[in-house]
Design a protein around this motif. Structure first.
Motif, mmCIF file in Angstrom:
data_model
loop_
_atom_site.group_PDB
_atom_site.id
_atom_site.type_symbol
_atom_site.label_atom_id
_atom_site.label_comp_id
_atom_site.label_asym_id
_atom_site.label_seq_id
_atom_site.Cartn_x
_atom_site.Cartn_y
_atom_site.Cartn_z
ATOM 1 N N ALA A 97 15.658 53.820 11.186
ATOM 2 C CA ALA A 97 16.818 54.675 11.436
ATOM 3 C C ALA A 97 17.892 54.462 10.385
ATOM 4 O O ALA A 97 17.964 53.403 9.756
ATOM 5 C CB ALA A 97 17.382 54.398 12.828
ATOM 6 N N TYR A 98 18.713 55.478 10.224
ATOM 7 C CA TYR A 98 19.816 55.446 9.270
ATOM 8 C C TYR A 98 21.067 54.923 9.973
ATOM 9 O O TYR A 98 21.540 55.545 10.935
ATOM 10 C CB TYR A 98 20.101 56.860 8.747
ATOM 11 N N PRO A 99 21.641 53.810 9.542
ATOM 12 C CA PRO A 99 22.848 53.290 10.189
ATOM 13 C C PRO A 99 23.985 54.303 10.148
ATOM 14 O O PRO A 99 24.205 54.973 9.134
ATOM 15 C CB PRO A 99 23.190 52.041 9.368
ATOM 16 N N GLU A 100 24.691 54.418 11.258
ATOM 17 C CA GLU A 100 25.794 55.375 11.377
ATOM 18 C C GLU A 100 27.118 54.668 11.650
ATOM 19 O O GLU A 100 28.152 55.048 11.112
ATOM 20 C CB GLU A 100 25.498 56.356 12.509
ATOM 21 N N THR A 101 27.098 53.630 12.527
ATOM 22 C CA THR A 101 28.319 52.880 12.810
ATOM 23 C C THR A 101 28.012 51.399 12.942
ATOM 24 O O THR A 101 26.870 50.990 13.178
ATOM 25 C CB THR A 101 29.018 53.327 14.114
ATOM 26 N N ASN A 102 29.065 50.626 12.836
ATOM 27 C CA ASN A 102 28.995 49.176 13.017
ATOM 28 C C ASN A 102 30.052 48.778 14.042
ATOM 29 O O ASN A 102 30.738 47.784 13.883
ATOM 30 C CB ASN A 102 29.268 48.482 11.667
ATOM 31 N N ASP A 103 30.178 49.588 15.110
ATOM 32 C CA ASP A 103 31.305 49.390 16.024
ATOM 33 C C ASP A 103 30.988 49.677 17.481
ATOM 34 O O ASP A 103 31.901 49.888 18.282
ATOM 35 C CB ASP A 103 32.459 50.312 15.613
ATOM 36 N N ASN A 104 29.731 49.693 17.869
ATOM 37 C CA ASN A 104 29.383 50.121 19.222
ATOM 38 C C ASN A 104 29.697 49.021 20.231
ATOM 39 O O ASN A 104 28.816 48.331 20.736
ATOM 40 C CB ASN A 104 27.906 50.515 19.299
ATOM 41 N N GLY A 105 30.979 48.876 20.492
ATOM 42 C CA GLY A 105 31.419 47.858 21.425
ATOM 43 C C GLY A 105 32.739 48.260 22.044
ATOM 44 O O GLY A 105 33.202 49.383 21.894
ATOM 45 N N TYR A 106 33.350 47.325 22.754
ATOM 46 C CA TYR A 106 34.601 47.632 23.437
ATOM 47 C C TYR A 106 35.641 46.563 23.150
ATOM 48 O O TYR A 106 35.330 45.456 22.702
ATOM 49 C CB TYR A 106 34.383 47.813 24.932
ATOM 50 N N TYR A 107 36.878 46.910 23.420
ATOM 51 C CA TYR A 107 38.008 46.060 23.065
ATOM 52 C C TYR A 107 39.138 46.295 24.061
ATOM 53 O O TYR A 107 39.042 47.181 24.932
ATOM 54 C CB TYR A 107 38.480 46.375 21.645
ATOM 55 N N LEU A 108 40.207 45.550 23.956
ATOM 56 C CA LEU A 108 41.371 45.725 24.812
ATOM 57 C C LEU A 108 42.319 46.739 24.194
ATOM 58 O O LEU A 108 42.725 46.590 23.044
ATOM 59 C CB LEU A 108 42.110 44.398 24.998
ATOM 60 N N VAL A 140 39.909 48.142 29.178
ATOM 61 C CA VAL A 140 38.844 47.785 28.239
ATOM 62 C C VAL A 140 38.094 49.073 27.927
ATOM 63 O O VAL A 140 37.466 49.665 28.816
ATOM 64 C CB VAL A 140 37.908 46.719 28.835
ATOM 65 N N ASP A 141 38.175 49.511 26.677
ATOM 66 C CA ASP A 141 37.624 50.810 26.298
ATOM 67 C C ASP A 141 36.759 50.673 25.049
ATOM 68 O O ASP A 141 36.812 49.661 24.345
ATOM 69 C CB ASP A 141 38.766 51.803 26.042
ATOM 70 N N GLY A 142 35.987 51.727 24.778
ATOM 71 C CA GLY A 142 35.092 51.733 23.635
ATOM 72 C C GLY A 142 35.694 52.424 22.435
ATOM 73 O O GLY A 142 36.641 53.212 22.549
ATOM 74 N N SER A 143 35.126 52.147 21.274
ATOM 75 C CA SER A 143 35.623 52.708 20.019
ATOM 76 C C SER A 143 35.588 54.231 20.023
ATOM 77 O O SER A 143 36.396 54.880 19.352
ATOM 78 C CB SER A 143 34.783 52.177 18.849
ATOM 79 N N TRP A 144 34.662 54.820 20.768
ATOM 80 C CA TRP A 144 34.497 56.272 20.778
ATOM 81 C C TRP A 144 35.684 56.980 21.457
ATOM 82 O O TRP A 144 35.843 58.187 21.309
ATOM 83 C CB TRP A 144 33.196 56.637 21.496
ATOM 84 N N ASN A 145 36.511 56.242 22.203
ATOM 85 C CA ASN A 145 37.673 56.843 22.857
ATOM 86 C C ASN A 145 38.984 56.531 22.143
ATOM 87 O O ASN A 145 40.069 56.791 22.680
ATOM 88 C CB ASN A 145 37.770 56.361 24.312
ATOM 89 N N THR A 146 38.895 55.989 20.952
ATOM 90 C CA THR A 146 40.095 55.576 20.223
ATOM 91 C C THR A 146 41.102 56.701 20.045
ATOM 92 O O THR A 146 42.298 56.535 20.309
ATOM 93 C CB THR A 146 39.698 55.012 18.837
#
Length: 439
Positions: free
Chosen positions: A164-175, A284-290
């Motif tokens: 697969a072709y890498p698309e992101t390096n951030d599939n996680g969550y943060y405060l 606690v939310d994910g990068s996709w909702n930034t």
């Protein structure tokens, strides 16, 4: 893969002229058919674009692309840019359809023949896609490997084949927090966050019942996953200290009960709306909702890695799940070369930078990682710090999520007694057994 290679090889005689176009080019190889045979050839790639001859005899091209809902508009524009980069080719239609990365693998497995030719997916789905032989391996391996962070390449590689072709390096969550409610110092501890939220009459959201987030409770207690057992399907766990794990679960449950009405288990979709209505202090939310969170908080926006929790006098860093997102190519595509070339483009530096700028996604591309859009982003810096305190989302049994979500629900349940160590000991044992037995 043999069909793809045949198409790529057919155009090789003309490709050498592309090296004279100026700028740096990279020699890439398409390799490795599913039968174990190996073929390779040099393909010049410049800025994620190849010579039109690499399409071979594919013309009147029709492709379907799956992209997450919030990225559809941008991907549509990127597809238009892709078509403009190949003026000599006729594209009958390239359709961009909303499809979440978490469900793409399942949908592809349901019927690959009618699924998207190019699709985004989360790293934990790779094994089942490879096992089902519905994903084609990457036709531009050398270039993609050079362009992207090593860990994203490793996670997409099985038995020396890059799938697969890498698309992101951030599939996680943060405060994420309202900085007029929670200050920077309070954001460091779960206790501080909850106290600040309660004092302001605001809520704190953590989606306990979703296993992607709920696994944090067990992971923080020292329970870690370690790929699969030798059978290739049963989730493997590392050794852990049962007393420490139980004490950690109790500490979480005690805070949930002590701060009842403040600590709330809701879907992360409620976080941005909670900030907008002024009812939420942190979550606690994910990068996709930034972008949604930033729009809701504006200059009150705060971001940090996950906090610590005090367990018997010791502050323990919350351990999360962290992974990567990829772009895959359907092995059943009727336009295999075009699908590979489009996946290459969409995963390239330009497109990753656009997604970082417009969607807040963390890039896997090494060049973009060094740009201000990443360096100046409090969210991407928070996610980077949290990634150092996380289990990597690869080689995950599909059965992990439900039991981990059930664990989280039990911790916050009103009838649960946080002082009952035997209850948590039994709960932890049953959680792991359910994950392994169902695997």
């Amino acid at each position: 893969m043999k069909k793809i290679l045949a198409v790529l090889l057919a155009g090789m005689m003309a490709v050498t002229a592309f090296a004279g176009c100026g700028g740096q080019t990279t020699e890439s190889s398409g390799s490795s058919s599913g039968s174990g045979e190996s073929e390779s050839t040099a393909i010049e790639v410049k800025d994620s674009i190849v010579d039109e001859s690499v399409f071979g005899d594919e013309n009147n091209i029709s492709l379907k692309v799956w992209a997450p809902d919030k990225a559809v508009a941008l991907v549509k524009q990127q597809v238009e840019d892709f078509k403009a980069a190949y003026p000599g080719k006729t594209f009958t239609k390239i359709e961009v359809v909303a499809q979440g990365e978490g469900d793409a693998g399942t949908q592809l497995l349901n019927d690959a023949s009618v699924a998207a030719d190019v699709f985004s997916f989360a790293s934990d789905q790779l094994n089942k896609l490879v096992d089902a032989k519905v994903i084609a391996d990457v036709a531009f391996k050398d270039y993609v490997t050079q362009e992207n962070a090593p860990e994203t390449i490793t996670a997409a590689t099985i038995k020396d084949t890059l799938y697969a072709y890498p698309e992101t390096n951030d599939n996680g969550y943060y405060l994420v927090y309202d900085n007029t409610v929670v200050n920077e110092e309070q954001a460091k501890t779960l206790e501080g966050i909850l106290e600040a939220c309660r004092a302001a009459g605001k809520k704190f959201i953590f989606n306990c019942g979703d296993g992607f987030y709920g696994c944090t409770f067990a992971f923080t207690g020292g329970v870690k996953i370690d790929g699969f057992e030798e059978d290739g399907v049963t989730q493997k766990f590392t050794d852990y200290d049962e007393a420490e794990a139980v004490a950690t679960l109790q500490a979480f449950s005690k805070l949930m009960h002590d701060y009842k009405g403040t600590f709330t288990s809701l879907d992360v979709a409620q976080i941005a709306s909670g900030f907008s209505t002024g009812t939420l202090g942190a979550g606690v939310d994910g990068s996709w909702n930034t972008v949604a969170d930033q729009d809701a908080l504006k200059d009150k926006f705060g971001a940090a890695k996950l906090p610590t929790i005090n367990v018997n006098g010791t502050d323990k860093q919350l351990i999360s799940m962290f992974g990567y997102k990829y772009i895959g190519v359907n092995a059943s595509s009727q336009f295999p070369a075009a699908a590979q070339i489009l996946a290459l483009y969409l995963s390239g530096e330009k497109c990753q930078e656009q997604r970082a700028e417009q969607l807040g996604w963390g890039p896997s591309n090494k060049a973009v990682q060094e740009k201000p859009v990443v360096a100046d982003s409090p969210v991407l810096q928070a996610i980077k710090q949290q990634s150092e305190n996380a289990c990597v989302q690869v080689n995950i049994a599909a059965t992990l999520w439900s039991p981990m979500g059930n664990l989280g629900n039990k911790l916050i349940a009103e009838q649960t007694n946080p002082d009952d160590a035997e209850f948590f000991k039994k709960l932890l044992k049953e959680t792991i057994e359910n994950i392994r037995d169902e695997g």
